[in-house]
Design an enzyme around this catalytic site. Structure first.
Site, PDB file in Angstrom:
ATOM      1  CB  CYS A 389      36.684  84.710  45.881  1.00  0.00           C
ATOM      2  SG  CYS A 389      38.421  84.264  46.017  1.00  0.00           S
ATOM      3  CG  HIS A 515      36.973  87.711  49.643  1.00  0.00           C
ATOM      4  ND1 HIS A 515      35.966  86.786  49.749  1.00  0.00           N
ATOM      5  CD2 HIS A 515      38.067  87.034  49.252  1.00  0.00           C
ATOM      6  CE1 HIS A 515      36.429  85.592  49.444  1.00  0.00           C
ATOM      7  NE2 HIS A 515      37.708  85.705  49.131  1.00  0.00           N
ATOM      8  CD  GLU A 517      33.406  88.944  51.039  1.00  0.00           C
ATOM      9  OE1 GLU A 517      33.481  89.571  49.954  1.00  0.00           O
ATOM     10  OE2 GLU A 517      33.842  87.784  51.181  1.00  0.00           O
TER      11      GLU A 517
HETATM   12  N1  GLN Z   1      39.381  78.099  45.887  1.00  0.00           N
HETATM   13  C1  GLN Z   1      39.620  79.281  45.152  1.00  0.00           C
HETATM   14  C2  GLN Z   1      41.078  79.711  45.201  1.00  0.00           C
HETATM   15  O1  GLN Z   1      41.821  79.268  46.038  1.00  0.00           O
HETATM   16  C3  GLN Z   1      38.732  80.415  45.624  1.00  0.00           C
HETATM   17  C4  GLN Z   1      39.040  80.882  47.011  1.00  0.00           C
HETATM   18  C5  GLN Z   1      37.980  81.771  47.581  1.00  0.00           C
HETATM   19  O2  GLN Z   1      36.867  81.821  47.079  1.00  0.00           O
HETATM   20  N2  GLN Z   1      38.278  82.452  48.663  1.00  0.00           N
HETATM   21  O3  GLN Z   1      41.489  80.513  44.390  1.00  0.00           O
END
Ligand code: GLN
Length: 543
Positions: A389, A515, A517
């Site tokens: 992310c 994600h 995970e």
């Molecule tokens: N801050 C970033 C976004 O909003 C990444 C978010 C995250 O890593 N969950 O896209």
């Protein structure tokens, strides 16, 4: 409406928090499945927030995301990792959601002029949520964990609702488990039952009589202690179960609870068959976990490193990947802010013994430049790298600045005036209407292009993975990045949004906008974590 046969197991907590209610609930789920039953779990959180999505990790730990895009308590992560239950937003309930639903109904005039009250309106809504989950799936057992500690003002409506459910369905359909602490006074070496007695008294005042006490303790409770607790707390002696501190791993807890009779006593209570316990897949995982053949050193570089639970699913997924490679996971947690003060030599020294680097997700400015430095180091020094992310986004920024020559490249989250906003909001890219929202939450399809590393790792053309972010790769830079060597292996089919990045020729450099995970389990480690650890082991060997 209730279905005919689901049994309800309510788990409350007493004395203090952090006794492991979530893990012991998940463990019971695993054991009951091991006896051949169908199980699901609900977490009820007494806070007034609608969900933990807006809470700081300092308050709440990780925000876990379900397939249907609910931002939930991290206990749902344990339920999914330990059991086969498929959880949705219905499995995560908060006081905020309950009141919100009741107040909306009141505004619509559904209560026909009646006074809207905690009893029956709030308690009915709580009961409805519980019964709805039970009615939806053909469940043998629904485990309901009540967050917080008995005695908290906020949990009273939840406790009242479960008292009513017991009244409605009777003891053949309901079991009340109370998890308490039996502390040991270190100097005297004596264990104390008084806090448990007080906690049970508190429950009884609300009208709940626990059927089973799970006593968190440093060592197995003696017969005398169990007799005493049973006498004062009005439970049978057999139903006072020791939940002993486990130092090695949470994955051992189901075995400990089983050997202390937990699942057997639960099944006895309901008069249900105790089939032979069969948790073969778990056994296989645990055996491999206990018998590693080598070590793998992984650094996680983030800003909430000091917190135990902020990256909970990441740590678990790394462990699953390590065990799948017969390796012991040795984690180094590094605060990305500390990296910012380091020079090249300092970075080299810091990562000298590290076989792989993971940069997890995150929000906000703090520590971001440290993450970018870390990623640049991993790229140049050919250390296996996994960016998740925000980790992907910062890998794009690093590549933009240092390989594509895009001066001051950045995410508009951190520098809205950047001349090269390589990561930006969908509305800034004017493609918002195709996605229909600002926050991408929950599962989206990711199509994997032939010939890419991600495609090989998954061995599939298309996968569903869970998201939680607002910002995206800015599509107009795609050509520039591809010309400079970055490969976009995974994309969202309808919009072409970038889901994964990789750098060919590097031992292992992959970023995912999603994600992975959240979908890793001990019994089915996520392919990306498994492959990342494998690459890290190979890199370690080559050193
Ligand atoms: N801050 C970033 C976004 O909003 C990444 C978010 C995250 O890593 N969950 O896209």
């Amino acid at each position: 409406m209730t279905d005919k046969k689901t049994r309800f197991i309510f788990v409350t907590g007493g004395v203090c928090s952090s006794l492991g209610k979530g893990i012991s609930t998940a463990s019971l789920g695993l054991l009951l499945e091991g006896h051949g039953y169908r199980v699901s779990a609900v977490k009820m959180d007494p806070y007034i927030n609608i969900d933990p999505g807006t809470m700081s990790p300092y308050q709440h730990g990780e925000v876990y995301v379900t397939e249907d895009g609910a931002e939930t308590d991290l206990d749902l992560g344990y339920y999914e990792r330990f059991t086969g239950a498929k959880l949705t937003r219905k499995n995560s309930v908060s006081t905020g959601q309950i009141y919100f639903a009741v107040i909306e109904r009141e505004r619509r005039g559904d209560y026909l002029g009646r006074t809207v009250q905690v009893i029956p309106h709030i308690t009915n809504e709580i009961k409805k949520r519980i019964y709805d989950v039970a009615a939806e799936d053909d469940l043998d057992f629904l485990l309901i964990e009540i967050g917080g500690t008995v005695g908290d003002i906020e949990s009273v409506p939840f406790l009242e609702a479960i008292r009513q459910i017991r009244q409605e369905l009777g003891s053949r359909r309901v079991l009340n488990v109370h998890l308490t602490l039996v502390p040991t006074i270190t100097v005297a070496g004596e264990s104390k039952t008084k806090p448990t007695q007080h906690s049970v008294k508190e429950l009884m005042q609300i009208g709940i009589i626990p059927d089973l006490l799970l006593c968190r303790t440093a060592r197995v409770l003696s017969e005398d202690m169990r007799t005493k607790i049973a006498l004062f707390c009005n439970v049978s002696e057999r139903n006072v179960i020791s939940a002993i501190d486990i130092k090695s791993s949470i994955y051992e807890i189901p075995y400990m609870l089983h050997s202390n009779g937990y699942d057997e006593i639960v099944l006895e209570h309901f008069g249900m068959e105790k089939n032979h316990l069969e948790i073969g897949e778990w056994d296989k995982f645990f055996h491999a976990f206990q018998n590693p053949k080598r070590k793998v050193h992984i650094a996680v570089v983030g800003k909430y490193i000091s917190l135990q639970d902020a990256y909970r699913s990441i740590y678990e997924a790394l462990l699953h990947g390590a065990v799948a490679n017969e390796a012991e996971l040795v984690l180094t947690r590094i605060d990305s802010e500390d990296i910012e003060k380091k020079q090249k030599a300092g970075l080299k020294a810091l990562f000298q013994k590290i076989d792989g680097i993971l940069v997890p997700g995150g929000f906000g400015n703090r520590g971001v430049e440290g993450k970018i430095m870390t990623i640049g180091h991993a790229r140049k020094e050919k250390i296996p790298f996994f960016g998740i992310c925000l980790g992907l986004q910062m890998a794009v920024v690093e590549y933009g600045r240092n390989v594509c020559g895009l001066e001051r490249a950045n995410s508009t989250e951190f520098d809205p005036t950047s001349p090269h906003p390589v990561i930006s909001l969908l509305e800034e890219q004017e493609i918002i209407e195709k996605m229909g929202g600002t926050m991408r939450l929950g599962a989206y399809e990711c199509q994997l292009r032939e010939g890419t590393r991600v495609r090989t790792v998954y061995g599939q053309e298309s996968v569903m993975e869970r998201h939680r972010h607002r910002f995206e790769f800015t599509l107009k830079y795609r050509d520039a990045f591809e010309k400079a060597g970055m490969v976009f292996g995974g994309t969202h089919p309808k919009t072409g949004l970038v889901e994964t990045i990789e750098i060919p020729g590097h031992p292992w450099f992959i970023g995912t906008q999603y994600h992975p995970e959240f979908k890793s389990k001990p019994t089915s480690p996520h392919p990306l974590f498994r492959a990342f650890i494998k690459a890290a082991l190979e890199a370690g060997k080559a050193k």
